[in-house]
Design an enzyme around this catalytic site. Sequence first.
Site, PDB file in Angstrom:
ATOM      1  N   LYS A   1      35.025  13.148 -15.276  1.00 18.00           N
ATOM      2  CA  LYS A   1      34.901  11.727 -14.948  1.00 18.00           C
ATOM      3  C   LYS A   1      34.315  10.946 -16.126  1.00 18.00           C
ATOM      4  O   LYS A   1      34.748   9.818 -16.417  1.00 18.00           O
ATOM      5  CB  LYS A   1      34.024  11.552 -13.709  1.00 18.00           C
ATOM      6  CG  LYS A   1      34.663  12.037 -12.418  1.00 18.00           C
ATOM      7  CD  LYS A   1      33.738  11.801 -11.229  1.00 18.00           C
ATOM      8  CE  LYS A   1      34.388  12.241  -9.928  1.00 18.00           C
ATOM      9  NZ  LYS A   1      33.508  12.020  -8.757  1.00 18.00           N
TER      10      LYS A   1
ATOM     11  N   PHE B   1      29.217  11.795 -11.890  1.00 15.90           N
ATOM     12  CA  PHE B   1      28.756  12.791 -10.921  1.00 15.90           C
ATOM     13  C   PHE B   1      29.917  13.295 -10.070  1.00 15.90           C
ATOM     14  O   PHE B   1      30.918  12.604  -9.889  1.00 15.90           O
ATOM     15  CB  PHE B   1      27.701  12.177  -9.984  1.00 15.90           C
ATOM     16  CG  PHE B   1      26.585  11.498 -10.710  1.00 15.90           C
ATOM     17  CD1 PHE B   1      25.432  12.181 -11.040  1.00 15.90           C
ATOM     18  CD2 PHE B   1      26.695  10.170 -11.093  1.00 15.90           C
ATOM     19  CE1 PHE B   1      24.404  11.556 -11.738  1.00 15.90           C
ATOM     20  CE2 PHE B   1      25.683   9.529 -11.786  1.00 15.90           C
ATOM     21  CZ  PHE B   1      24.534  10.230 -12.112  1.00 15.90           C
ATOM     22  N   ASP B   2      29.759  14.505  -9.548  1.00 17.48           N
ATOM     23  CA  ASP B   2      30.726  15.018  -8.581  1.00 17.48           C
ATOM     24  C   ASP B   2      29.993  15.969  -7.634  1.00 17.48           C
ATOM     25  O   ASP B   2      29.184  16.784  -8.078  1.00 17.48           O
ATOM     26  CB  ASP B   2      31.885  15.752  -9.259  1.00 17.48           C
ATOM     27  CG  ASP B   2      33.052  15.933  -8.314  1.00 17.48           C
ATOM     28  OD1 ASP B   2      33.912  15.035  -8.260  1.00 17.48           O
ATOM     29  OD2 ASP B   2      33.086  16.952  -7.594  1.00 17.48           O
ATOM     30  N   THR B   3      30.286  15.854  -6.342  1.00 17.08           N
ATOM     31  CA  THR B   3      29.586  16.648  -5.328  1.00 17.08           C
ATOM     32  C   THR B   3      30.564  17.545  -4.573  1.00 17.08           C
ATOM     33  O   THR B   3      31.648  17.104  -4.170  1.00 17.08           O
ATOM     34  CB  THR B   3      28.853  15.724  -4.339  1.00 17.08           C
ATOM     35  OG1 THR B   3      27.890  14.951  -5.060  1.00 17.08           O
ATOM     36  CG2 THR B   3      28.133  16.522  -3.265  1.00 17.08           C
TER      37      THR B   3
ATOM     38  N   GLY C   1      27.373  17.907  -9.620  1.00 19.28           N
ATOM     39  CA  GLY C   1      27.480  17.947 -11.067  1.00 19.28           C
ATOM     40  C   GLY C   1      27.044  16.620 -11.661  1.00 19.28           C
ATOM     41  O   GLY C   1      27.339  15.551 -11.109  1.00 19.28           O
TER      42      GLY C   1
END
Length: 238
Positions: free
Chosen positions: A65, A81-83, A118
């Site tokens: 991203k 961010f990534d969840t 992340g």
Amino acid sequence: MTARPDKGSRVGPAYTLASASPRRRRLAAWLGSPFRAVAFDTPEELAGELAGDPPALAARLAADKARAARDGGVEGPIAAFDTIVDLDGRLLGKPEDLDEARAMLAELSGREHLVHTGVAFLCPEDAAPRAFAVTTPVRMRELAEDDVEAWVAKGELLGCAGAYNIESHLASVEADECFQNVAGLPLCHLYAVLASGEAPCAPEGLVPPNLRCDTERGVRCLLGEALTTASRPAGTSR
């Protein structure tokens, strides 16, 4: 790949938050430094070579991203961010429709799982983002059908990994774990990295977010206090 600038973002941002999530945008403001929020559409493929290492996968997706934001013309520092929800090794992202969302909630009901978020921070001079992941054990309460339908009616679940938002009281974490990591932005971990000087382009005016987080939640988070105290410049206080 289409950029969607936030019309309410301030002029002259210190950094860009590459996220469409209203929760992440609200939480990022607790860091005290102005930012501009711009969302980019990127693939969130949970299969592949990193499927067996969810924290590494979450970090890579966050880094993707950040790179997409740079490739899309964003200048200056970028945070992304990534969840991912990890239920006994089965990875759950955002549901595609209400049927899949209901199925996810039924699987999670009454069970423990892990949430990996992340975090990626990309400085203008960096060839690649600085990326890491934070993992939080979570306990989902037993969900009756009425609980699920009440959550469905709020219209938020399709934008949430695992089809739930911890802020809606469907799940809980222990007192020494990061609640906001489950919400999608591990504030104190990010502050610790930026305040430590690990990222040379860290925005100015950072404020330790743990006090605001404690006040909003009505708790005292020892993890947040430890992370922010260790990273805070000498001579500052909580």
